[in-house]
Motif scaffolding. Sequence first.
Motif, mmCIF file in Angstrom:
data_model
loop_
_atom_site.group_PDB
_atom_site.id
_atom_site.type_symbol
_atom_site.label_atom_id
_atom_site.label_comp_id
_atom_site.label_asym_id
_atom_site.label_seq_id
_atom_site.Cartn_x
_atom_site.Cartn_y
_atom_site.Cartn_z
ATOM 1 N N ILE A 44 9.080 -13.316 -29.000
ATOM 2 C CA ILE A 44 9.003 -14.771 -28.852
ATOM 3 C C ILE A 44 9.903 -15.466 -29.874
ATOM 4 O O ILE A 44 10.629 -16.408 -29.552
ATOM 5 C CB ILE A 44 7.543 -15.239 -28.995
ATOM 6 C CG1 ILE A 44 6.717 -14.781 -27.781
ATOM 7 C CG2 ILE A 44 7.462 -16.753 -29.136
ATOM 8 C CD1 ILE A 44 5.238 -15.019 -27.931
ATOM 9 N N ASP A 45 9.843 -14.989 -31.121
ATOM 10 C CA ASP A 45 10.687 -15.586 -32.162
ATOM 11 C C ASP A 45 12.165 -15.483 -31.791
ATOM 12 O O ASP A 45 12.924 -16.444 -31.934
ATOM 13 C CB ASP A 45 10.436 -14.890 -33.504
ATOM 14 C CG ASP A 45 9.058 -15.219 -34.066
ATOM 15 O OD1 ASP A 45 8.426 -16.161 -33.556
ATOM 16 O OD2 ASP A 45 8.612 -14.516 -34.986
ATOM 17 N N GLN A 255 7.802 -21.450 -30.005
ATOM 18 C CA GLN A 255 7.336 -20.109 -30.355
ATOM 19 C C GLN A 255 5.818 -20.069 -30.446
ATOM 20 O O GLN A 255 5.173 -19.151 -29.914
ATOM 21 C CB GLN A 255 7.961 -19.675 -31.682
ATOM 22 C CG GLN A 255 9.444 -19.378 -31.605
ATOM 23 C CD GLN A 255 10.079 -19.187 -32.969
ATOM 24 O OE1 GLN A 255 9.510 -19.601 -33.988
ATOM 25 N NE2 GLN A 255 11.252 -18.576 -33.010
#
Length: 850
Positions: A44-45, A255
């Motif tokens: 996700i980051d 995020q």
Amino acid sequence: MLRIALKNVLGRKGRLLLSALAVIAGCAFLSGVLVFSDTINARIDSLFATAFDKTDAYVRSSVVIKNDFGDDLRGQISEDLVKQVEAVPGVKSADADVRGTAIVTDKDGKVLGGGGPPQFGGVFANEPSAPWKLKEGRAAANGNEVVLDTHTAKLGKLAIGDKVTVSVTNQPRQFTVVGIVRFGSSDSTGGPTWALFDLKTAEEFVLDKPGEISSINVIGDGTRSQTELKAAIQQLFPKDEVEVLTGKEIIKESQDALAQQFSFFTLFLTVFAGISIFVGCFVIYNVFKISAAQRLRENALLRAIGARSSQVTMALFVEAVVVGILGAVLGFAGGVALAFIITSALNASGNGPGNTSLTISASAFIITFIVGLVVTVVCATFPAIRAGRVPPLAAMRDVSIDRSGASRKRIVTAIASAAIAVLGIALGLATAPIWLAPGVISLFVAVIALGPFVVGRIAEIMTGPLGKLRGVTGEVAGRNAARSPERTALTAAALGIGLALLVSVSTLASSLQDSLRTTFGKAFNGQIAIAPENPQGGLLPVSLADDLNTLPEVGAAVGFGGGAFKILGGGTDGKDKDSVGITVDPSTVGELFNLHFSAGDWSVVKGDDILVSQERANDDHLAVGDTFPVSFLNQSKATFRIAGIFSDKNFGTFFIDRAAFANSGQPLFVFQVAANPAKGVSVDAAVAAIKGVVTEKYPSAKVQTKGQFIDDQISALDGIITFIYALLLMSVFIAVLGIVLTLLLAVYERRRELGLMRAIGTTRSQIRGSIRWESVITAILGALMGMALGLALGWVVVTALKDQGLNTFSIAPVSLVAFAIMSILFALAAAWWPARKAAKAPILEAIATT
């Protein structure tokens, strides 16, 4: 003593590995969850950092209403703001973006995606600030073209030039696929589908608001920092209308939002990992307890030659530390493989993080290591202390069998726990649910404490019938199970807890399904239901019900949707309160939906009139005729008047005329349409007419009779229930390992006894049979314990949730029988290796004194 302890451990490598199996299984589950969570968070980051890498500022509406039907709703802003932002010093470019719901169906009418993840529509302009990067084709240039994300294209096996139908708030339209894009460097945003248009089409089609947009992506020219650029843009607009974020802030927010979607799944898995470790504690404790009892003479000899009690205790702790370390390390390795399997399964379903390598962090290993070591040492504490108390004279005994389990302390503990359980559950059901936690925990403690008393007597009772059924094999099995009641009870308890959770989930699922069937059956008078093709989170255009009402075969049709608003000053602190209600057409809903009124009825609802639940009316002291001010997404205001109060508890807080939201700025959808045939028209004829309209204009919908619709809604729970069963089977697997270990240690303990039995003529088949039947007895005891606990726990949960609509307590007999049969089959499988080992031991070697 340390050298002696280490030599004992290394000299019994087989026992060391067997003792570590339960630790390995529990730690594998835990480490798998941790590695999976780290992998998701890392992905996700990377995903949003790449997608918004060129964004320096992000402009959007500051008006947000929390929505119980899905994502929080955010207002739109005027497209005119783009030019104002472009004129700010330090801005290189500003590009408008749109986000709304858009459901894509392929040429065969199959809905792509859905079933959980949302289905979005937006804009792709192939600009540097856009998070989307063109993979093939080009951007859409007119109102007949669409660009799809790679994930959606793969779901529908679509290519450039293919035709798709997209459904939004208005009539569905057909588009030609002209481009396929990626989100940053990823094929997916984590599960949702995306249909991307040119800006004009997105405003008119997705939002149904020409001239309005969702956000503005801003790229700076490098002369100002992100913070300075944000401040300069924010000065142009009131903060209560327009919000400006830096590029870093929108990355962090995005995020966090996506991570939250996966956090529940991760927490869900962590809970079941904890259950597996809890069940493993019984197995670990039992193994060390048996091991200490079998080494009674060995420990007594050490005491006789001068070893202190603390040294003997420490020797067993050393073994526990070695077992814990070995189990944690091997369990972590197994968890990495488990994380790979989970990630691959989610990717295959279209809900995963995409093609990415596993992220194995030091923290995941450290947590797994600490949990595995601490749990093992804690479980070995009482056996180690008991081993240190052995008197030196015990070295003169020829055999050492653990006969503990019938102490006065145990009786007191059982009675006290039972009393706390009854009191806690009674208080939890009558007053605050928080009392249920100590009540349920005490119930488990009471059953475990009573185990040896009950197990020993039940095993003795079963000995007679088993002797008649299987002869000496059955009689020996019954006596073996009865002579170590605590050992048998603990082994059965591990299996019983796993089964209790399975039974409670089965009971809860059966009760929920019957409650839903009753609720839907009584509330919906319509004979026909039109629902989204994907029942979980699907939406339909509001025009569907209007089109059905024009058919001569249809007597009445009504759509059920959601409308969000803020009650101005409605919060306890005087702040605005976010609220949501079910939107309907009052002119037709009364014929199709059976709502029970304590005041008013459907006939008085019109425009800004609203129906409120009895519970909300009581809490806020509301009555018919009362009014309160509200605001909508576009900050327009209205005054709602309470026209009626309904007593049903299963349908939310408010019912509102759909017309009240016509100019609210909120895209309107429905999640279900109910219909009845016209007078003199059969249900089949009405269904056929409705299917004609749906097939032609609404491919994302499906037509069902009332019975089919109810069955479909109930069957939507099957996948979740099956998944929970699969997770709980991990704890059952650990319990089965416990049976294997207990029987193997028992075989070692009885090696002389087995040799004597073989010497006097007992066949190998009879030896194997006695071990198998002892395992079956343990499984039956565990099944009885699990069934009783599971049904009790299920009843407590159903009763506690009665006010939430769970109004029927139902048992699934087929599931209970299946669980009982499964227990016996697992027990037979668990006994295979110990039975072969017992039967193959040479007679002279088995009789030899060691």
